[in-house]
Design a protein around this motif. Structure first.
Motif, short mmCIF file in Angstrom:
data_model
loop_
_atom_site.label_atom_id
_atom_site.label_comp_id
_atom_site.label_asym_id
_atom_site.label_seq_id
_atom_site.Cartn_x
_atom_site.Cartn_y
_atom_site.Cartn_z
N ASP A 310 0.80 -1.22 0.00
CA ASP A 310 0.00 0.00 0.00
C ASP A 310 0.84 1.27 0.00
OD1 ASP A 310 -2.41 -1.40 0.05
OD2 ASP A 310 -2.42 -1.51 2.23
N LEU A 311 2.15 1.13 -0.05
CA LEU A 311 3.03 2.29 0.03
C LEU A 311 3.68 2.57 -1.32
CD1 LEU A 311 4.79 1.45 3.41
CD2 LEU A 311 2.86 3.00 3.06
N ASP A 312 4.08 3.79 -1.49
CA ASP A 312 4.84 4.18 -2.67
C ASP A 312 6.31 3.80 -2.41
OD1 ASP A 312 6.18 5.33 -4.77
OD2 ASP A 312 5.14 7.26 -4.65
N LEU A 313 6.71 2.67 -2.95
CA LEU A 313 8.05 2.17 -2.66
C LEU A 313 9.14 3.07 -3.21
CD1 LEU A 313 7.56 -1.67 -3.19
CD2 LEU A 313 7.33 -0.32 -1.11
N ASP A 314 8.84 3.83 -4.25
CA ASP A 314 9.85 4.72 -4.81
C ASP A 314 10.21 5.85 -3.85
OD1 ASP A 314 9.95 3.26 -7.17
OD2 ASP A 314 8.33 4.41 -8.09
N ARG A 315 9.33 6.12 -2.89
CA ARG A 315 9.60 7.19 -1.92
C ARG A 315 10.19 6.67 -0.62
NH1 ARG A 315 4.47 11.42 -2.39
NH2 ARG A 315 4.65 11.79 -4.65
N LEU A 316 10.18 5.37 -0.44
CA LEU A 316 10.77 4.78 0.75
C LEU A 316 12.27 4.58 0.54
CD1 LEU A 316 8.28 2.06 2.01
CD2 LEU A 316 8.82 4.23 3.10
N ARG A 317 13.03 4.95 1.53
CA ARG A 317 14.47 4.76 1.45
C ARG A 317 14.88 3.44 2.08
NH1 ARG A 317 16.82 10.11 4.06
NH2 ARG A 317 14.96 9.84 5.40
N ASP A 318 15.99 2.93 1.63
CA ASP A 318 16.62 1.76 2.26
C ASP A 318 15.75 0.51 2.22
OD1 ASP A 318 18.74 3.46 2.97
OD2 ASP A 318 17.72 4.05 4.81
N VAL A 319 14.96 0.34 1.17
CA VAL A 319 14.20 -0.89 1.04
C VAL A 319 15.13 -1.96 0.48
CG1 VAL A 319 12.18 -2.01 0.03
CG2 VAL A 319 12.11 0.43 0.56
N PRO A 320 15.39 -3.04 1.22
CA PRO A 320 16.28 -4.09 0.71
C PRO A 320 15.76 -4.67 -0.59
CG PRO A 320 15.86 -4.39 3.06
CD PRO A 320 14.93 -3.33 2.59
N ALA A 321 16.67 -5.07 -1.46
CA ALA A 321 16.29 -5.55 -2.77
C ALA A 321 15.37 -6.77 -2.69
CB ALA A 321 17.54 -5.89 -3.58
N ASP A 322 15.65 -7.68 -1.74
CA ASP A 322 14.81 -8.87 -1.64
C ASP A 322 13.40 -8.53 -1.18
OD1 ASP A 322 15.94 -8.20 0.89
OD2 ASP A 322 15.38 -10.17 1.66
N VAL A 323 13.29 -7.54 -0.29
CA VAL A 323 11.96 -7.11 0.15
C VAL A 323 11.21 -6.46 -1.00
CG1 VAL A 323 10.72 -5.51 1.67
CG2 VAL A 323 12.67 -6.83 2.55
N LEU A 324 11.89 -5.60 -1.73
CA LEU A 324 11.27 -4.91 -2.86
C LEU A 324 10.79 -5.91 -3.90
CD1 LEU A 324 10.66 -2.13 -4.09
CD2 LEU A 324 12.91 -2.20 -5.16
N ALA A 325 11.60 -6.89 -4.23
CA ALA A 325 11.22 -7.89 -5.23
C ALA A 325 10.04 -8.71 -4.75
CB ALA A 325 12.42 -8.79 -5.53
N ARG A 326 10.05 -9.08 -3.46
CA ARG A 326 8.96 -9.90 -2.92
C ARG A 326 7.63 -9.15 -2.97
NH1 ARG A 326 11.28 -11.16 1.61
NH2 ARG A 326 10.25 -9.68 2.98
N VAL A 327 7.66 -7.87 -2.62
CA VAL A 327 6.42 -7.10 -2.59
C VAL A 327 5.91 -6.85 -4.00
CG1 VAL A 327 5.42 -4.88 -1.97
CG2 VAL A 327 6.96 -6.04 -0.39
N ARG A 328 6.81 -6.55 -4.93
CA ARG A 328 6.38 -6.31 -6.31
C ARG A 328 5.80 -7.59 -6.91
NH1 ARG A 328 7.84 -1.39 -8.24
NH2 ARG A 328 9.58 -0.29 -7.25
#
Length: 349
Positions: A310-328
């Protein structure tokens, strides 16, 4: 709407019958629920995560979520009416409204009373945490905690005054050296530091798994426990119906249960580097806390975006790559969810 009601009521709440204070809040809760305001829609998205994970299915009944969200809104707004009228309650009434439960209560009391020691406690936005702070101050130890620095100064001053009236020492988010101030408080014997930690969108938050998804929570409880070599406890709060003699003493039909679990053994994480240990401790307390939310989802007052979907991931800092990939990946597989509303999802390429 809520800010307006709170400011209008707070000046006279301590001198009004409790039912008179409660009524406008419950009406406002029902009105917001019927209108499906932005906060209610977000609450329902959050609750859908909880129920889907608890029941092990993505096929969550929409009507059931609507019923649950109404109960949650009434629970949330009841908290405000209780907080604002706390000045009109006697010590006996307040203590009759909350009781401890859980396997962590006895060891926490021993730690604080017998050693003597101080302890941090991880909590979420559930039930009435102001009542819980008052009870803890009476039954366990003086309480030092942190309140969010609200943009509405009148609201901030009102709630800080309420908590100080209940005996708590209040620090505010955004203060320089906040963690060090909490550590200094815990250096004294007989101090409890409960922290509302289930949402932290700042750069220092910790990503954890919860309810089959990913959220970002505060590192504070784990950091205090790790750095100060003290056990960590976890608390969940939910409402209960009062009957008989306790109902009479409380002057209320409802009270609260504070379920304390723990302690988490911090020493088993000592072999890890500090940042990994704090991440692992955070995940450990979130696992316990999330189970409590699933038991009583109607008392989780989370009307803000918390799940990364539910968040704009582009505006969040320090999102680990594995977390980002899992959420996408999860977002791409759930475009057919029953309640996407009309807004665009914030995730995706």
């Amino acid at each position: 709407m809520l800010d307006t009601i709170v400011i209008a009521v707070m000046r006279g709440a301590s001198h009004m019958p409790e039912a008179f204070v409660r009524a406008p809040f419950l009406l406002a809760a029902d009105a917001a629920w019927l209108a499906r305001t932005t906060g209610v829609r977000q609450l329902e998205r959050n609750l859908r995560h909880v129920i889907a994970h608890r029941d092990g299915t993505d096929a969550v009944d929409r009507a059931g979520i609507r019923r649950l969200s109404r109960r949650a809104m009434r629970s949330y707004f009841s908290y405000f009416s209780e907080a604002l009228s706390v000045g009109a309650r006697s010590r006996g009434e307040l203590l009759a409204r909350i009781r401890p439960d859980g396997d962590g209560f006895a060891p926490l009391r021993r730690l604080i009373h017998d050693h003597p020691g101080s302890a941090p406690m991880a909590m979420g936005h559930q039930g009435n945490w102001d009542y819980a702070g008052f009870w803890a101050h009476d039954a366990l130890a003086p309480v030092t905690t942190v309140a969010e620095r609200l943009s509405n100064r009148a609201m901030l001053d009102a709630f800080v005054a309420i908590r100080e009236r209940l005996g708590m020492t209040i620090l505010l988010t955004g203060q320089q050296g906040l963690t060090e101030r909490l550590k200094r408080a815990m250096a004294e014997p007989h101090v409890l530091v409960p922290l509302l930690a289930d949402r932290d969108l700042g750069p220092r938050g910790e990503f954890v798994r919860a309810f089959g998804s990913t959220i970002r929570v505060a590192r504070g409880p784990a950091t205090l426990a790790y750095d100060l070599h003290t056990p960590l406890f976890v608390a969940n709060i939910h409402r209960e119906t009062l009957t008989g003699e306790r109902r009479s003493r409380a002057s209320s039909s409802h009270g609260y249960v504070i379920r304390i679990t723990g302690p988490l053994d911090i020493d088993r994480f000592r072999t890890l580097p500090r940042h990994e240990a704090i991440a692992a401790i955070t995940q450990a307390w979130v696992d316990r806390w999330a189970a409590g939310v699933e038991d009583h989802p109607e008392d989780w007052h989370m009307l803000q975006p918390i799940f990364l979907e539910d968040l704009d991931l582009d505006r969040l800092r320090d999102v680990p790559a594995d977390v980002l990939a899992r959420v996408r990946d999860k977002a791409l597989g759930s475009d057919a969810c029953a309640d996407c509303d009309t807004r665009e999802r914030s995730v995706g390429a």
